[in-house]
Design an enzyme around this catalytic site. Structure first.
Site, mmCIF file in Angstrom:
data_model
loop_
_atom_site.group_PDB
_atom_site.id
_atom_site.type_symbol
_atom_site.label_atom_id
_atom_site.label_comp_id
_atom_site.label_asym_id
_atom_site.label_seq_id
_atom_site.Cartn_x
_atom_site.Cartn_y
_atom_site.Cartn_z
ATOM 1 N N HIS A 141 0.839 -1.219 0.000
ATOM 2 C CA HIS A 141 0.000 0.000 0.000
ATOM 3 C C HIS A 141 0.856 1.245 0.000
ATOM 4 C CE1 HIS A 141 -3.245 2.749 1.394
ATOM 5 N NE2 HIS A 141 -4.038 1.825 0.918
ATOM 6 N N ILE A 145 1.481 5.068 0.991
ATOM 7 C CA ILE A 145 0.492 5.864 1.719
ATOM 8 C C ILE A 145 -0.028 5.000 2.862
ATOM 9 C CG2 ILE A 145 -1.763 7.005 1.605
ATOM 10 C CD1 ILE A 145 -1.183 7.529 -1.377
ATOM 11 N N GLY A 162 -5.933 4.597 5.570
ATOM 12 C CA GLY A 162 -6.868 5.293 6.448
ATOM 13 C C GLY A 162 -7.408 4.403 7.541
ATOM 14 N N VAL A 163 -7.641 3.152 7.228
ATOM 15 C CA VAL A 163 -8.167 2.229 8.241
ATOM 16 C C VAL A 163 -7.175 2.057 9.394
ATOM 17 C CG1 VAL A 163 -7.332 0.104 7.148
ATOM 18 C CG2 VAL A 163 -9.392 0.042 8.537
ATOM 19 N N GLU A 188 -7.798 2.919 13.318
ATOM 20 C CA GLU A 188 -7.455 1.925 14.335
ATOM 21 C C GLU A 188 -6.511 2.520 15.383
ATOM 22 O OE1 GLU A 188 -6.922 -1.523 16.624
ATOM 23 O OE2 GLU A 188 -8.495 -1.051 15.187
#
Length: 157
Positions: free
Chosen positions: A54, A60, A63-64, A68
């Site tokens: 990723h 990057i 976002g998850v 978290e």
């Protein structure tokens, strides 16, 4: 009980949170006011396993993972607000996500960034905590979300 300006290092964080590599996403607590708010951070490095996919050519931070990390910082806030210095209690507790609302991602987070989590208590009733979370890099908001979590007894093995 942690004092308002007292910091919590990774060793104490690991006594409260059950997460471990690669899912422990809080490096340090820089501020904690029980029942009110918490500030914490994670240093993002190219060595993060998530960057293998990723994305290899333009890494990057997902976002998850930001959400978290906010949730984990919120878990520390809920624990310390409820049990203070009694770290032994953490062995029998776990924090579960209930809802994630109003999530917005504003600026990509990349290797070399210091990702800061700022969470404020919106509401607390019994074992349920509702938190407003914001994430920053260099004082610029990169993400925000409202989180609801519940502190529960951990199942015995």
């Amino acid at each position: 009980m942690l004092k308002r300006s007292q910091m919590m290092d990774i060793n104490n964080i690991k006594k409260i949170l059950p997460h471990r590599y690669p899912m422990l996403l809080v490096d340090r607590i820089t501020h904690l006011e029980p029942n009110q708010n918490i500030k914490a951070y994670k240093n993002i490095t190219i060595n993060e396993e998530v960057f293998l996919g990723h994305f290899p050519k333009q890494p990057i931070y997902p976002g998850v993972m930001i959400v978290e990390g906010m949730a984990q910082a919120g878990g520390v806030l809920a624990f310390v607000s409820t049990w203070g210095d009694d770290i032994k209690v953490a062995e029998d507790k776990i924090v579960y996500f209930m809802t994630i609302d109003k999530v917005k991602f504003r600026i990509p987070v990349t290797p070399g960034d210091k990702l800061e989590y700022h969470l404020n208590v919106i509401k607390h009733k019994g074992s349920v905590w509702q938190l407003e979370g914001k994430a920053f890099v260099d004082e610029k908001m990169v993400a925000e979300a409202e989180l609801k979590a519940m502190v529960a007894d951990r199942k015995k093995d």
